[in-house]
Scaffold this motif. Sequence first.
Motif, PDB file in Angstrom:
ATOM      1  N   UNK A  97       0.878  -1.180   0.000  1.00 33.73           N
ATOM      2  CA  UNK A  97       0.000   0.000   0.000  1.00 33.73           C
ATOM      3  C   UNK A  97       0.914   1.228   0.000  1.00 33.73           C
ATOM      4  N   UNK A  98       1.370   1.578  -1.188  1.00 38.47           N
ATOM      5  CA  UNK A  98       2.422   2.565  -1.429  1.00 38.47           C
ATOM      6  C   UNK A  98       2.181   3.885  -0.694  1.00 38.47           C
ATOM      7  N   UNK A  99       1.021   4.499  -0.892  1.00 37.19           N
ATOM      8  CA  UNK A  99       0.740   5.815  -0.331  1.00 37.19           C
ATOM      9  C   UNK A  99       0.519   5.813   1.171  1.00 37.19           C
ATOM     10  N   UNK A 100       0.090   4.681   1.722  1.00 44.45           N
ATOM     11  CA  UNK A 100      -0.113   4.564   3.170  1.00 44.45           C
ATOM     12  C   UNK A 100       1.134   4.080   3.895  1.00 44.45           C
ATOM     13  N   UNK A 101       2.155   3.639   3.156  1.00 44.22           N
ATOM     14  CA  UNK A 101       3.393   3.122   3.749  1.00 44.22           C
ATOM     15  C   UNK A 101       3.120   1.872   4.586  1.00 44.22           C
ATOM     16  N   UNK A 102       2.235   0.996   4.057  1.00 45.24           N
ATOM     17  CA  UNK A 102       1.819  -0.206   4.773  1.00 45.24           C
ATOM     18  C   UNK A 102       1.928  -1.444   3.899  1.00 45.24           C
ATOM     19  N   UNK A 115      -4.151  -4.846   8.082  1.00 49.82           N
ATOM     20  CA  UNK A 115      -2.784  -4.339   7.991  1.00 49.82           C
ATOM     21  C   UNK A 115      -1.860  -5.392   8.575  1.00 49.82           C
ATOM     22  N   UNK A 116      -0.906  -5.839   7.772  1.00 49.16           N
ATOM     23  CA  UNK A 116       0.037  -6.861   8.202  1.00 49.16           C
ATOM     24  C   UNK A 116       1.277  -6.231   8.826  1.00 49.16           C
ATOM     25  N   UNK A 117       1.742  -5.132   8.238  1.00 47.44           N
ATOM     26  CA  UNK A 117       2.957  -4.482   8.741  1.00 47.44           C
ATOM     27  C   UNK A 117       2.924  -3.010   8.373  1.00 47.44           C
ATOM     28  N   UNK A 118       3.552  -2.238   9.226  1.00 47.61           N
ATOM     29  CA  UNK A 118       3.597  -0.795   9.043  1.00 47.61           C
ATOM     30  C   UNK A 118       2.749  -0.111  10.088  1.00 47.61           C
ATOM     31  N   UNK A 125      11.744   3.986   8.331  1.00 49.44           N
ATOM     32  CA  UNK A 125      12.547   2.796   8.060  1.00 49.44           C
ATOM     33  C   UNK A 125      12.829   2.020   9.346  1.00 49.44           C
ATOM     34  N   UNK A 126      11.945   2.129  10.323  1.00 42.65           N
ATOM     35  CA  UNK A 126      12.183   1.486  11.611  1.00 42.65           C
ATOM     36  C   UNK A 126      11.801   0.014  11.585  1.00 42.65           C
ATOM     37  N   UNK A 127      12.742  -0.847  11.979  1.00 37.82           N
ATOM     38  CA  UNK A 127      12.450  -2.258  12.200  1.00 37.82           C
ATOM     39  C   UNK A 127      11.797  -2.382  13.573  1.00 37.82           C
ATOM     40  N   UNK A 128      11.047  -3.463  13.783  1.00 35.67           N
ATOM     41  CA  UNK A 128      10.435  -3.689  15.083  1.00 35.67           C
ATOM     42  C   UNK A 128       9.990  -5.142  15.149  1.00 35.67           C
ATOM     43  N   UNK A 129      10.067  -5.763  16.308  1.00 42.36           N
ATOM     44  CA  UNK A 129       9.584  -7.131  16.455  1.00 42.36           C
ATOM     45  C   UNK A 129       8.063  -7.197  16.318  1.00 42.36           C
ATOM     46  N   UNK A 130       7.381  -6.090  16.568  1.00 45.11           N
ATOM     47  CA  UNK A 130       5.942  -5.982  16.321  1.00 45.11           C
ATOM     48  C   UNK A 130       5.784  -5.355  14.932  1.00 45.11           C
ATOM     49  N   UNK A 131       5.355  -6.122  13.925  1.00 48.74           N
ATOM     50  CA  UNK A 131       5.291  -5.582  12.560  1.00 48.74           C
ATOM     51  C   UNK A 131       4.395  -4.346  12.424  1.00 48.74           C
ATOM     52  N   UNK A 132       3.431  -4.170  13.323  1.00 50.07           N
ATOM     53  CA  UNK A 132       2.559  -3.001  13.254  1.00 50.07           C
ATOM     54  C   UNK A 132       3.213  -1.744  13.829  1.00 50.07           C
ATOM     55  N   UNK A 133       4.401  -1.892  14.392  1.00 47.14           N
ATOM     56  CA  UNK A 133       5.167  -0.742  14.878  1.00 47.14           C
ATOM     57  C   UNK A 133       6.365  -0.426  13.979  1.00 47.14           C
TER      58      UNK A 133
END
Length: 163
Positions: A97-102, A115-118, A125-133
């Motif tokens: 989801x290009x425009x939503x960054x998701x 929403x799976x990630x983002x 560009x933050x990594x996180x063990x919780x994909x929604x973060x």
Amino acid sequence: AVTTLTGDGTQGSNNGVGTAAQHNQPWGITLDTAGENLYVCDYGGDTIRKIVISSKTVSTIAGQYMTTGSTNGTGTAALFYEPSHLTTDGTNLYISDFGNHLIRKLVISSNVVTTLAGKIGFAGADDNTDPLQATFLNPIGITTDGIDIFVANWGNHYIRKID
């Protein structure tokens, strides 16, 4: 030979058969595992479309034409903002989801979008063990090996892995 499967060359959202259907900037396309259906990101229309190859029938399975948002839901109750590319594991579609960054997931059997990630409302560009973060910046290319999902994070020059 090259032939037109669907679309009449006019920007739009008409569902229909063959050239009676319309698309708005189709970008990403993927084939289901049975080879019977194509799934298309209509980037400009903010929708996910399904094409039954044998009948050339186009239908909108998620999103609302030119209505942007990040709402999770079923079918047209779900909203996207410039969905760009997608892939499948046979059960789900995974959508950049290009425009939503998701990164979004659509269950093919029910058209339920989540929403799976983002992190909704954030680019980065933050990594996180919780994909929604975790944060993305204009995710574009996407593929899966059936276990992990790999994303080309166009806006910040990364290849990301979601496990």
